[in-house]
Design a protein around this motif. Structure first.
Motif, mmCIF file in Angstrom:
data_model
loop_
_atom_site.group_PDB
_atom_site.id
_atom_site.type_symbol
_atom_site.label_atom_id
_atom_site.label_comp_id
_atom_site.label_asym_id
_atom_site.label_seq_id
_atom_site.Cartn_x
_atom_site.Cartn_y
_atom_site.Cartn_z
ATOM 1 N N ALA A 18 50.301 114.733 63.069
ATOM 2 C CA ALA A 18 49.793 113.718 62.145
ATOM 3 C C ALA A 18 49.459 112.429 62.895
ATOM 4 O O ALA A 18 48.437 111.798 62.631
ATOM 5 C CB ALA A 18 50.816 113.449 61.042
ATOM 6 N N GLU A 19 50.290 112.043 63.833
ATOM 7 C CA GLU A 19 50.054 110.831 64.619
ATOM 8 C C GLU A 19 48.778 110.947 65.448
ATOM 9 O O GLU A 19 47.932 110.040 65.447
ATOM 10 C CB GLU A 19 51.252 110.552 65.532
ATOM 11 C CG GLU A 19 51.108 109.333 66.393
ATOM 12 C CD GLU A 19 51.121 108.029 65.616
ATOM 13 O OE1 GLU A 19 50.524 107.055 66.111
ATOM 14 O OE2 GLU A 19 51.731 107.969 64.534
ATOM 15 N N ALA A 26 41.074 107.471 63.003
ATOM 16 C CA ALA A 26 40.912 106.015 62.982
ATOM 17 C C ALA A 26 39.848 105.576 63.986
ATOM 18 O O ALA A 26 39.043 104.683 63.689
ATOM 19 C CB ALA A 26 42.244 105.324 63.279
ATOM 20 N N ALA A 27 39.823 106.199 65.150
ATOM 21 C CA ALA A 27 38.791 105.869 66.147
ATOM 22 C C ALA A 27 37.407 106.246 65.634
ATOM 23 O O ALA A 27 36.434 105.499 65.829
ATOM 24 C CB ALA A 27 39.090 106.569 67.466
ATOM 25 N N GLU A 28 37.296 107.379 64.972
ATOM 26 C CA GLU A 28 36.013 107.794 64.395
ATOM 27 C C GLU A 28 35.562 106.819 63.310
ATOM 28 O O GLU A 28 34.401 106.445 63.243
ATOM 29 C CB GLU A 28 36.109 109.218 63.826
ATOM 30 C CG GLU A 28 36.268 110.296 64.865
ATOM 31 C CD GLU A 28 35.086 110.408 65.796
ATOM 32 O OE1 GLU A 28 33.929 110.367 65.319
ATOM 33 O OE2 GLU A 28 35.303 110.526 67.009
ATOM 34 N N LEU A 53 47.424 107.213 58.788
ATOM 35 C CA LEU A 53 46.068 106.676 58.846
ATOM 36 C C LEU A 53 45.990 105.294 58.199
ATOM 37 O O LEU A 53 45.265 104.420 58.673
ATOM 38 C CB LEU A 53 45.100 107.650 58.171
ATOM 39 C CG LEU A 53 43.614 107.394 58.346
ATOM 40 C CD1 LEU A 53 43.221 107.417 59.825
ATOM 41 C CD2 LEU A 53 42.817 108.443 57.580
ATOM 42 N N ALA A 54 46.750 105.075 57.143
ATOM 43 C CA ALA A 54 46.758 103.775 56.467
ATOM 44 C C ALA A 54 47.167 102.659 57.419
ATOM 45 O O ALA A 54 46.725 101.521 57.283
ATOM 46 C CB ALA A 54 47.704 103.807 55.263
ATOM 47 N N ARG A 92 48.853 102.269 50.553
ATOM 48 C CA ARG A 92 49.561 101.785 51.737
ATOM 49 C C ARG A 92 48.699 100.904 52.632
ATOM 50 O O ARG A 92 49.193 100.354 53.607
ATOM 51 C CB ARG A 92 50.071 102.974 52.547
ATOM 52 C CG ARG A 92 51.100 103.779 51.800
ATOM 53 C CD ARG A 92 51.425 105.066 52.542
ATOM 54 N NE ARG A 92 52.426 105.811 51.839
ATOM 55 C CZ ARG A 92 53.746 105.692 52.052
ATOM 56 N NH1 ARG A 92 54.190 104.858 52.961
ATOM 57 N NH2 ARG A 92 54.597 106.401 51.365
ATOM 58 N N ILE A 93 47.431 100.788 52.316
ATOM 59 C CA ILE A 93 46.524 100.003 53.148
ATOM 60 C C ILE A 93 46.840 98.522 52.961
ATOM 61 O O ILE A 93 46.899 98.032 51.830
ATOM 62 C CB ILE A 93 45.058 100.323 52.792
ATOM 63 C CG1 ILE A 93 44.738 101.768 53.196
ATOM 64 C CG2 ILE A 93 44.107 99.336 53.462
ATOM 65 C CD1 ILE A 93 43.384 102.254 52.736
ATOM 66 N N GLN A 94 47.043 97.817 54.068
ATOM 67 C CA GLN A 94 47.432 96.409 54.024
ATOM 68 C C GLN A 94 46.242 95.456 53.955
ATOM 69 O O GLN A 94 46.415 94.265 53.726
ATOM 70 C CB GLN A 94 48.291 96.074 55.250
ATOM 71 C CG GLN A 94 49.578 96.867 55.306
ATOM 72 C CD GLN A 94 50.479 96.620 54.113
ATOM 73 O OE1 GLN A 94 50.728 95.475 53.747
ATOM 74 N NE2 GLN A 94 50.955 97.675 53.482
#
Length: 134
Positions: A18-19, A26-28, A53-54, A92-94
């Motif tokens: 998952a990591e 995230a890079a994409e 990912l969040a 969860r997105i800050q």
């Protein structure tokens, strides 16, 4: 979109998978031309990936997120993919989250498909799709 040089990669345990997947996705997303649409897999398998990912995506600006499929149950039902995506990722997105458009599957498969098809025709280009993570 650049694809990894190796198609097959074996990673264990699932937390490490998952990591690494979250870092790659995230890079994409960071390199993605915007506006863009991102399709997310449902079910329980991608839950940990979405949580990670969040934390990794710096900006969701200009992105529209949609589920790749949905179950024909009432909104908020525990089996709904949009609920899992909201709980594991969007909630969860800050920073400012992406636009999210759920499939209206509670209306039945034929009506939902027809309604969502008309929505799909208005979305920005598809740049990333995560399918079948189970």
């Amino acid at each position: 979109m650049a694809f990894p040089q190796r198609i097959w990669r074996f990673v264990s345990p699932v937390e490490r998978l998952a990591e690494e997947a979250a870092q790659w996705i995230a890079a994409e997303i960071a390199a993605m031309e915007r506006p863009a649409t991102v399709v997310l897999a449902g079910g329980s398998s991608p839950r940990l990936l979405y949580r990670k990912l969040a934390e990794k995506v710096d900006s969701w600006q200009g992105l529209v997120v949609i589920p790749g499929d949905e179950r024909c149950v009432a909104p908020g039902h525990p089996a709904r993919n949009d609920r899992m995506i909201r709980e594991a990722l969007l909630g969860r997105i800050q920073t400012v989250p992406p636009a999210f458009i759920p499939i209206p599957a509670e209306r039945g498969p034929q009506i939902a498909a027809a309604e969502f098809e008309s929505v799909l025709r208005t979305l920005p280009p598809l740049r990333l799709a995560l399918l079948g993570l189970g």
